[in-house]
Design an enzyme around this catalytic site. Structure first.
Site, PDB file in Angstrom:
ATOM      1  N   HIS A  37      25.100  11.565  18.876  1.00  0.00           N
ATOM      2  CA  HIS A  37      24.011  12.521  17.940  1.00  0.00           C
ATOM      3  C   HIS A  37      22.573  12.104  18.296  1.00  0.00           C
ATOM      4  CE1 HIS A  37      27.516  11.799  14.727  1.00  0.00           C
ATOM      5  NE2 HIS A  37      27.224  13.220  14.863  1.00  0.00           N
ATOM      6  N   GLY A 147      26.128  19.550  20.744  1.00  0.00           N
ATOM      7  CA  GLY A 147      26.766  18.819  21.718  1.00  0.00           C
ATOM      8  C   GLY A 147      27.813  19.638  22.470  1.00  0.00           C
ATOM      9  N   GLN A 153      32.657  25.259  19.298  1.00  0.00           N
ATOM     10  CA  GLN A 153      31.632  25.520  18.153  1.00  0.00           C
ATOM     11  C   GLN A 153      30.250  25.892  18.660  1.00  0.00           C
ATOM     12  OE1 GLN A 153      30.896  22.533  14.990  1.00  0.00           O
ATOM     13  NE2 GLN A 153      29.372  21.639  16.307  1.00  0.00           N
ATOM     14  N   SER A 186      32.369  10.429  15.583  1.00  0.00           N
ATOM     15  CA  SER A 186      32.074   9.699  14.194  1.00  0.00           C
ATOM     16  C   SER A 186      33.544   9.355  13.774  1.00  0.00           C
ATOM     17  CB  SER A 186      31.581  10.694  12.906  1.00  0.00           C
ATOM     18  OG  SER A 186      30.465  11.240  13.471  1.00  0.00           O
TER      19      SER A 186
HETATM   20  P1  AMP Z   1      28.938  16.087  13.852  1.00  0.00           P
HETATM   21  O1  AMP Z   1      28.004  15.156  13.136  1.00  0.00           O
HETATM   22  O2  AMP Z   1      30.023  15.567  14.532  1.00  0.00           O
HETATM   23  O3  AMP Z   1      29.310  17.478  13.223  1.00  0.00           O
HETATM   24  O4  AMP Z   1      28.312  16.392  14.991  1.00  0.00           O
HETATM   25  C1  AMP Z   1      26.785  17.075  15.110  1.00  0.00           C
HETATM   26  C2  AMP Z   1      26.472  17.338  16.873  1.00  0.00           C
HETATM   27  O5  AMP Z   1      26.439  16.251  17.551  1.00  0.00           O
HETATM   28  C3  AMP Z   1      27.264  18.275  17.101  1.00  0.00           C
HETATM   29  O6  AMP Z   1      26.394  19.311  17.919  1.00  0.00           O
HETATM   30  C4  AMP Z   1      28.130  17.676  18.191  1.00  0.00           C
HETATM   31  O7  AMP Z   1      28.642  18.555  19.120  1.00  0.00           O
HETATM   32  C5  AMP Z   1      27.327  16.553  18.565  1.00  0.00           C
HETATM   33  N1  AMP Z   1      27.896  15.518  19.129  1.00  0.00           N
HETATM   34  C6  AMP Z   1      29.014  14.940  18.570  1.00  0.00           C
HETATM   35  N2  AMP Z   1      29.482  13.772  19.393  1.00  0.00           N
HETATM   36  C7  AMP Z   1      28.839  14.155  20.576  1.00  0.00           C
HETATM   37  C8  AMP Z   1      28.975  13.321  21.774  1.00  0.00           C
HETATM   38  N3  AMP Z   1      29.700  12.581  22.047  1.00  0.00           N
HETATM   39  N4  AMP Z   1      28.127  13.659  22.677  1.00  0.00           N
HETATM   40  C9  AMP Z   1      27.220  14.741  22.371  1.00  0.00           C
HETATM   41  N5  AMP Z   1      27.115  15.326  21.339  1.00  0.00           N
HETATM   42  C10 AMP Z   1      27.905  15.065  20.294  1.00  0.00           C
END
Ligand code: AMP
Length: 280
Positions: A37, A147, A153, A186
């Site tokens: 993030h 990400g 997504q 997460s």
């Molecule tokens: P989330 O909180 O899991 O919904 O993720 C929020 C954003 O962070 C989304 O755009 C995810 O794709 C990105 N994200 C989560 N994990 C990673 C990672 N390991 N590397 C890069 N981006 C990430």
């Protein structure tokens, strides 16, 4: 750093920024923040005058109530991290602020939502489209950061922006990994010790698969990979698909002149883990 809990307060501040011709970057998250993030946040701070991070565990994208309940929530730690990073605004609304009434909207995602994650998580991407469209309409950022870890997504969000005819630049950020290769997520904190030790197998297998590209066809590679997972008793392979990075349709031959991405989902100790790799 200002933390907003209501749309009204946030809109007032955003209007003020726009009047001053400031560019706004939006980083939507569900919290329990990690370096993945933070990489999105850093990129937004670099690119924009002002960065807004939203933290909202969106109930409409969970088709399994126990998954929603178990989703990690660490709001205090998240705010400390974001303040250290130099973020200007955080939006942490309660559920009834984003959904004062039931959202019955059904998005036509042209089948992008029916494959891979969509095939086993009914309604998941419609829920993602509901919350992201609300955030986009509310914030109307110049740029929004996603990400590549959640590859499907990201493709769906690009489609959504086109469909809504909004002028938002969707910035794709690379996957951030732990030292042993596991893609940060997460959900990783829900892995037990034994499962956490096994988890790097996912990335290692993707790396090996990429090396086999010269000798195996896409379908042979898929079978090779599922056999490898059959030998793993802790992990269940949900899918491995090699797809066109725009249509998400499976590719049958390496010769096709499209960008190819190998997307994988695995269940390990009850935790769903995603990863992917470019196969060119
Ligand atoms: P989330 O909180 O899991 O919904 O993720 C929020 C954003 O962070 C989304 O755009 C995810 O794709 C990105 N994200 C989560 N994990 C990673 C990672 N390991 N590397 C890069 N981006 C990430």
């Amino acid at each position: 750093m200002i933390v907003y809990r209501t749309k009204e307060e946030l809109i007032r501040h955003l209007d003020d920024l726009r009047q001053k011709q400031k560019s706004i970057g939006l980083v939507p998250t569900m919290g329990a923040l990690h370096d993945g993030h933070i990489s999105l946040v850093s990129r937004s701070i670099e690119d924009n005058d002002s960065t807004l991070v939203s933290i909202f565990v969106n109930p409409t994208q969970f088709n399994d109530p126990s998954d929603l309940e178990k989703y990690p929530r660490t709001p205090e730690e998240d705010l400390i991290l974001l303040r250290e990073k130099g973020v200007d605004m955080v939006f942490m609304p309660p559920v009834n602020e984003m959904y004062p009434e039931t959202d019955g909207r059904q998005f036509n995602l042209e089948g992008l939502d029916q494959v891979m994650e969509g095939a086993s998580r009914e309604g998941h991407f419609n829920g993602v489209a509901q919350i992201v469209s609300k955030l986009f309409q509310l914030v109307n950022p110049h740029r929004a950061y996603f990400g590549q870890k959640d590859f499907q997504q990201m493709v769906i969000i690009r489609h959504l922006v086109d469909q809504m005819a909004m002028k938002i630049d969707i910035v794709a950020c690379p996957i951030i990994r732990e030292k042993d290769g596991l893609a940060m997520s997460s959900r990783n904190i829900r892995l037990g010790r034994k499962e956490r030790k096994t988890a790097p197998f996912i990335y290692q297998t993707l790396v090996e698969a990429a090396k086999k590209q010269a000798e195996l066809s896409p379908s042979e590679l898929k079978s090779w990979l599922s056999k490898r997972f059959e030998q793993q008793n802790l992990m269940e392979l949900v899918y491995f698909e090699i797809v066109d990075d725009k249509t998400l349709k499976p590719i049958e031959s390496w010769e096709r002149d499209v960008n190819k991405v190998g997307c994988i989902a695995v269940i390990l100790g009850g935790v769903r883990l995603l990863d992917n790799m470019i196969f060119n």
